[in-house]
Enzyme design. Structure first.
Site, PDB file in Angstrom:
ATOM      1  N   HIS A 416      40.746  32.726  40.673  1.00  0.00           N
ATOM      2  CA  HIS A 416      41.391  33.823  41.401  1.00  0.00           C
ATOM      3  C   HIS A 416      42.460  34.504  40.531  1.00  0.00           C
ATOM      4  O   HIS A 416      42.436  35.717  40.330  1.00  0.00           O
ATOM      5  CB  HIS A 416      42.019  33.263  42.682  1.00  0.00           C
ATOM      6  CG  HIS A 416      42.716  34.278  43.528  1.00  0.00           C
ATOM      7  ND1 HIS A 416      42.144  34.815  44.660  1.00  0.00           N
ATOM      8  CD2 HIS A 416      43.934  34.881  43.407  1.00  0.00           C
ATOM      9  CE1 HIS A 416      42.978  35.692  45.196  1.00  0.00           C
ATOM     10  NE2 HIS A 416      44.071  35.750  44.448  1.00  0.00           N
ATOM     11  N   GLU A 417      43.382  33.695  40.015  1.00  0.00           N
ATOM     12  CA  GLU A 417      44.486  34.282  39.247  1.00  0.00           C
ATOM     13  C   GLU A 417      43.987  34.958  37.979  1.00  0.00           C
ATOM     14  O   GLU A 417      44.502  36.004  37.571  1.00  0.00           O
ATOM     15  CB  GLU A 417      45.544  33.227  38.915  1.00  0.00           C
ATOM     16  CG  GLU A 417      46.242  32.622  40.152  1.00  0.00           C
ATOM     17  CD  GLU A 417      46.845  33.657  41.083  1.00  0.00           C
ATOM     18  OE1 GLU A 417      47.249  34.743  40.620  1.00  0.00           O
ATOM     19  OE2 GLU A 417      46.898  33.389  42.300  1.00  0.00           O
ATOM     20  N   HIS A 420      43.069  38.472  38.628  1.00  0.00           N
ATOM     21  CA  HIS A 420      44.228  39.373  38.543  1.00  0.00           C
ATOM     22  C   HIS A 420      44.543  39.701  37.084  1.00  0.00           C
ATOM     23  O   HIS A 420      44.806  40.848  36.735  1.00  0.00           O
ATOM     24  CB  HIS A 420      45.464  38.712  39.160  1.00  0.00           C
ATOM     25  CG  HIS A 420      45.439  38.646  40.657  1.00  0.00           C
ATOM     26  ND1 HIS A 420      45.272  39.755  41.452  1.00  0.00           N
ATOM     27  CD2 HIS A 420      45.569  37.607  41.507  1.00  0.00           C
ATOM     28  CE1 HIS A 420      45.306  39.395  42.722  1.00  0.00           C
ATOM     29  NE2 HIS A 420      45.482  38.088  42.787  1.00  0.00           N
ATOM     30  N   HIS A 423      42.134  42.117  35.632  1.00  0.00           N
ATOM     31  CA  HIS A 423      42.379  43.468  36.145  1.00  0.00           C
ATOM     32  C   HIS A 423      43.529  44.117  35.343  1.00  0.00           C
ATOM     33  O   HIS A 423      43.415  45.247  34.875  1.00  0.00           O
ATOM     34  CB  HIS A 423      42.728  43.383  37.636  1.00  0.00           C
ATOM     35  CG  HIS A 423      42.610  44.692  38.367  1.00  0.00           C
ATOM     36  ND1 HIS A 423      42.554  44.773  39.736  1.00  0.00           N
ATOM     37  CD2 HIS A 423      42.556  45.964  37.922  1.00  0.00           C
ATOM     38  CE1 HIS A 423      42.463  46.052  40.097  1.00  0.00           C
ATOM     39  NE2 HIS A 423      42.465  46.795  39.010  1.00  0.00           N
TER      40      HIS A 423
HETATM   41 ZN    ZN Z   1      45.549  37.222  44.627  1.00  0.00          ZN
END
Ligand code: ZN
Length: 631
Positions: A416-417, A420, A423
């Site tokens: 998940h991280e 980020h 992105h």
């Molecule tokens: Zn998040």
């Protein structure tokens, strides 16, 4: 969700700590492997500044530069060149100040108890405030430039290209900016308008008398928010019943006070929307990122249309839990367990394999990034809990904070991280600083897509049905919690704002009854799917997000977009990959709704929300096939 946005510079900062000292002090529990590509477990803040002395001279230089920014005052409309020169000066100062801020923020978070550099760090925070004050003339001046003149500026100046979107966005919002005198009145009322949420925070975090209960294993638990969060997953049904009864009784006892604080917050939202000339508080909340209202309504309507899928999940869980009737307190415990742990190296390899569908460019960038010293991996004394990515140091790279503990949760948090971080990396690579920061509305798409692909890979490569069921229910729980529950909150939030906008009042009993209607509809109380005790309908009082002015819906929209995109990537391959990457590359160069639309994702259309429901039904088909086989 739950973790952090890319830019978190509005949070307070306290201290700075040397990366070199950190590296020396850290215990590294991951002693298993010593391969040359072994991931470093402590980030290197030396990429930001080699030492405190350099941080200090940067601070002095930036402080001096902030004092020169008034040279642009009154001149933004004078010529295209002058406008470009001033925008560059201001943006570069902001960029460098964020760089300064990030260093102190990250150092603080790995040693929260160290107060030595508190003074230095609060200087960085103060500089951010000073920059805001020193540039307060910019927006009014941009709005005041004659439209034809501005269009000429933008058409003829290459140097203005980096700033065109932010200038036009500022002007778009201008009709809701009031006269300087009125703006001063609103600014001056801000503290008074925050009273309701301040009271809520102190009451629920500190002053409410949280009871203690003894669980069936003899353990005594204090039922505050964190005790409730842990003990509601108890395998013992009687424990769960007791936990719910005790916890929600406290909220019922305070429901009139908590209704006054929530009503106060809603009234403040409604008042500010009215003062600024919006038709409704929803319209005001969505206007910041220029999100069409249809997005909100498409989400809520589609979830209501497809609520049967949630009922199906409740029934499947009931089958797994082997109970005759499901109660609301039965939604939290795991229905199946798996005894498995993962090292950091295994996590990295697993994630790289799982993310292959995103294509070579993504994988190459990802593989290179995860092997650098950008992560602070393990828990350590004084380190902040949770996980986040800090991507605000534009010229350097994102930093990833984890509290890795070898569980599957840690693996999915890692994926998940790093979504980020990817992105931020791709946005920073393809956009100038002024267009790199992306909106919250799209901030959770890459992170969620990474998680979706991870679970897809785990499920497809599970060694047996038991393991497969475990992954299936993990993913299904995530869909319940992020998609259905957040939409349920979004629907309630809209209902209470409309209640006040239509002249109605919000008492404790009124809020219970409004919440009860929605909760019972979502969980199929009248259809015999789940029994909802009236006691629990005070749950609205437990949700702090209702004090954040239409924020929660973005959890549901993000996960929907992520599922929609990953489905397409898995079925169509390259063209869908390219659309996905384009969203990350676009950063904040356009309105988030438009960025998604350009990538073939229309967030105002039901098909995006139907995609996640279809996926959920496929997962549940798989569960049923396994369960039928086991019979
Ligand atoms: Zn998040």
């Amino acid at each position: 969700m739950k973790r952090k946005n890319t830019l978190i510079y509005t949070l307070s900062i306290t201290l700075v700590f040397l990366a070199q000292q950190l590296a020396a002090q850290e215990v590294q529990p991951d002693t298993q492997k010593n391969a040359e590509n072994k991931t470093s477990t402590v980030w290197d803040l030396g990429d930001l500044y080699p030492d405190i002395a350099s941080w200090n001279s940067a601070r002095e230089e930036i402080a001096a530069r902030i004092n020169t920014l008034d040279q642009c005052k009154g001149k933004l409309g004078s010529s295209a060149d002058k406008l470009a020169e001033c925008m560059t000066l201001i943006n570069n100062t902001y960029k460098d100040l964020l760089h300064l801020y990030v260093y102190s923020f990250l150092a603080k978070d790995t040693d929260l108890g160290n107060s030595e550099n508190r003074e230095r760090a609060s200087v960085a925070q103060t500089l951010l405030t000073q920059l805001g004050e020193a540039t307060s003339y910019v927006d009014p001046e941009l709005v005041a430039i004659d439209e034809k003149k501005l269009n000429r500026f933008l058409k003829n100046s290459n140097a203005l290209k980096d700033y065109d979107f932010s200038i036009l966005n500022t002007r778009r919002q201008a009709k809701h900016i009031l006269s300087p005198k009125e703006e001063r009145i609103i600014a001056a009322s801000y503290d008074a308008l925050s009273t309701a949420s301040n009271v809520y925070e102190v009451l629920t975090n500190a002053e409410m008398p949280w009871p203690e209960i003894t669980l069936s294993n003899g353990e005594t638990v204090r039922l505050d928010a964190s005790g409730y969060g842990k003990s509601r997953t108890s395998e013992s049904r009687e424990d769960r019943r007791k936990v719910f009864k005790t916890f929600w009784e406290v909220f019922q006892n305070y429901r009139q006070t908590l209704a006054i604080t929530l009503e106060g917050q809603v009234k403040a939202d409604v008042l500010v929307a009215k003062l600024r000339g919006f038709d409704s508080s929803l319209q005001r909340a969505l206007d910041n990122d220029n999100i069409p209202e249809e997005v909100y309504r498409a989400l809520v309507n589609t979830v209501n249309d497809k609520i049967d899928s949630l009922h199906r999940l409740i029934s499947l869980r009931q089958r797994m839990l082997k109970i005759d009737e499901t109660e609301y307190f039965d939604i939290y415990p795991s229905v199946i367990s798996l005894d498995k742990s993962y090292t950091l190296e295994e996590t990295k390899e697993l994630t790289i394999k799982a993310l292959q569908p995103l294509g070579k460019e993504y994988i190459d960038t990802f593989t290179e990034a995860v092997n650098k010293n950008w992560m602070h991996v393990y828990p350590s004394p004084g380190k902040r809990s949770g996980a986040y990515v800090m991507g605000a140091a534009y010229d350097t790279h994102p930093y990833v904070l984890l509290n890795f503990d070898n569980t599957l949760e840690s693996v999915s948090t890692y994926a998940h991280e790093w979504g980020h971080a990817m992105h931020s990396l791709m946005s920073n690579e393809h956009q100038p600083f002024s267009k790199a920061d992306y909106a919250t509305f799209i901030a959770e798409i890459a992170s969620t897509a990474n998680e979706v692909l991870l679970f897809d890979y785990l499920r497809k490569n599970a060694k047996n049905d038991q393991e497969r069921l475990y992954y299936l229910f993990k993913e299904l729980s995530q869909i319940r919690g992020t998609f259905f529950r957040q939409t349920q909150f979004a629907e309630f939030e809209l209902a209470i704002h409309e209640q006040v906008e239509n002249g109605g009042a919000l008492s404790g009993d009124k809020l219970n009854s409004m919440y009860s209607d929605i909760l019972k509809r979502y969980y199929g109380h009248d259809k015999g799917i789940m029994n909802i005790d009236e006691l629990y309908t005070v749950e609205w009082a437990y949700i702090p997000h209702f004090y954040r002015n239409f924020y929660v819906y973005q959890y549901a929209t993000s996960i929907s977009a992520a599922y929609f995109l990953t489905d397409k990537i898995l079925s169509e391959g390259e063209p869908a990959q390219e659309n996905f990457l384009n969203i990350l590359r676009a950063g904040g160069s356009d309105y988030p709704y438009q960025i998604l639309l350009d990538a073939g994702v229309d967030m105002a259309s039901p098909e995006v929300y139907e995609a996640i429901i279809k996926r959920m039904n496929r997962l549940m088909d798989e569960v049923e096939t396994i369960l039928d086989k086991q019979r």
